[in-house]
Write a protein that holds these residues in place. Structure first.
Motif, PDB file in Angstrom:
ATOM      1  N   GLY A  33      -5.041 -12.569   3.293  1.00  7.34           N
ATOM      2  CA  GLY A  33      -3.877 -12.171   2.511  1.00  7.34           C
ATOM      3  C   GLY A  33      -4.225 -11.152   1.438  1.00  7.34           C
ATOM      4  O   GLY A  33      -5.242 -11.282   0.763  1.00  7.34           O
ATOM      5  N   THR A  35      -1.393  -9.879  -0.451  1.00  8.03           N
ATOM      6  CA  THR A  35      -0.323 -10.156  -1.403  1.00  8.03           C
ATOM      7  C   THR A  35       0.064 -11.613  -1.249  1.00  8.03           C
ATOM      8  O   THR A  35      -0.386 -12.289  -0.321  1.00  8.03           O
ATOM      9  N   LYS A  36       0.865 -12.111  -2.154  1.00  6.98           N
ATOM     10  CA  LYS A  36       1.311 -13.507  -2.087  1.00  6.98           C
ATOM     11  C   LYS A  36       0.110 -14.449  -2.054  1.00  6.98           C
ATOM     12  O   LYS A  36      -0.158 -15.127  -1.065  1.00  6.98           O
ATOM     13  N   LEU A  37      -0.631 -14.465  -3.127  1.00  2.49           N
ATOM     14  CA  LEU A  37      -1.773 -15.357  -3.314  1.00  2.49           C
ATOM     15  C   LEU A  37      -2.906 -15.121  -2.297  1.00  2.49           C
ATOM     16  O   LEU A  37      -3.109 -15.898  -1.362  1.00  2.49           O
ATOM     17  N   GLN A  39      -6.527 -15.313  -0.732  1.00  2.00           N
ATOM     18  CA  GLN A  39      -7.516 -16.386  -0.794  1.00  2.00           C
ATOM     19  C   GLN A  39      -8.782 -15.959  -0.058  1.00  2.00           C
ATOM     20  O   GLN A  39      -8.752 -15.100   0.817  1.00  2.00           O
TER      21      GLN A  39
END
Length: 359
Positions: A33, A35-37, A39
């Motif tokens: 990912g 964007t949106k956290l 990890q």
């Protein structure tokens, strides 16, 4: 280039450095990912990651190795997290004894015994094939076959002895190999018609007994000691803070002649007599030789990691600046360290420092 951990018999190719080769084998990071956290998943086969505490915050980028991570305490006090695996081994009665330098010598000798027996076995296999394809030597085949079978059993036993000796907590075996280019089938070059080339190679293996990792966690107090540095000085880009160390209680290492090179020379001398050998027999020879090589190569990167104990140790920056804080460093040798740019660390801490909140 250097290749830290490679096969005891075989080729080490590529342009990776000693550090990259060591860390690429022991750790892997994968980003998921953007964007949106985002990890990151990180794994270490020997279990030497610095991320011990769930909820801990680190300055870390996945392009770098985990040992490059810098912990953040988000408080006024800095500290280190020190994880120790003492070198111990189980005895027959279930008790534990320390694996000291003498213990490492014992392990080294057992590994060398496997290697020497494998070399003899491969030579015996080639000799057996040569006799089997020579009509005039058929009478010598039974004796040669018996000798070969006995050596196979001896190799298996030597291998079991070596593995048993290595099964001590806090003991690791690693392989080092310095070369610029080496190619070929398990280092055997053109023995079975495979093209190969090699450059000057020096190699050996080492053993570590007892492991300890230390990771720094930075607080605002570092600014009180080092924050007054002149940022305009042309020397500040040479100041590095030790942010991670890997240490060992005992280290044993040795340089040795490359087995694939010395063995290859002996086998090539017999190759002229095998020129007309049936391809099926060649394949069988390769299977037998590869099996012997595998007995040696699987000892190249092996260890037992367990019984780790971690503790939090406060940092006194003033003592460190004065060179006074050497407690706990006795009997430990630093084999690997990460140095982080001090001026960039200070810049990061100033930007991360939260302003005081009035009650």
């Amino acid at each position: 280039m250097l290749c830290l951990i490679t096969l005891i018999i075989g080729a080490c190719s590529g342009s990776g450095s000693q550090i990259a080769s060591f860390e690429d084998l022991t750790t892997e990071a994968s980003k998921e990912g953007f964007t949106k956290l985002p990890q990151y998943r990180v794994i270490s086969i020997p279990g030497l990651l610095p991320f011990l505490q769930v909820g801990g915050v680190h300055f870390y980028k996945p392009q770098r190795k985990p040992s490059s991570a810098i912990g953040l305490s988000f408080g006024e006090k800095s500290y280190t997290v020190q994880t120790t695996i003492e070198p111990t081994r189980l005895t027959a009665d279930g008790s534990e004894n320390g694996c000291d330098a003498g213990c490492l010598v014992e392990i080294r000798n057992k590994i060398l015994a496997v290697k020497e027996t494998a070399a003899r076995l491969i030579e015996e296999r080639v000799n057996l094939t040569r006799l089997a394809t020579d009509p005039g030597s058929s009478g010598a085949v039974p004796s040669s076959r018996s000798s070969y079978q006995q050596l196979r059993q001896k190799l298996d036993q030597k291998h079991r002895d070596a593995v048993a000796a290595i099964q001590h907590r806090g003991v690791m075996v690693f392989r080092w190999n310095t070369n610029t280019r080496q190619q070929g089938s398990l280092g055997l070059g053109g023995l079975f018609g495979a093209s190969g080339s090699s450059d000057e190679t020096q190699s050996g293996f080492g053993l570590l007994s007892g492991l300890r990792t230390t990771t720094v966690y930075l607080g605002n107090d570092i600014l009180a000691t080092w924050g007054g540095l002149n940022g305009d000085s042309k020397f500040t880009n040479r100041l590095e803070l030790t942010s991670y160390t890997l240490q060992a209680r005992h280290i044993l290492y040795m340089s040795e002649n490359d087995l694939s090179r010395s063995l290859g020379a002996k086998l090539e001398a017999s190759y002229d007599q095998l020129t007309n050998l049936d391809e099926t027999l060649k394949t069988l020879d390769k299977i037998e030789i590869n099996a012997a090589l595998a007995k040696v190569s699987n000892l190249a990167n092996i260890g037992v990691i367990g019984g780790a104990k971690s503790e939090k140790i406060p940092i006194d920056w003033q003592k460190l600046a004065n060179g006074d804080d050497l407690t706990g460093q006795h009997d430990w040798q630093t084999i690997y360290a990460v140095k982080s740019d001090l001026s960039e660390i200070l810049k990061m801490m100033r930007q991360l420092k939260q302003p005081a909140v009035n009650p």
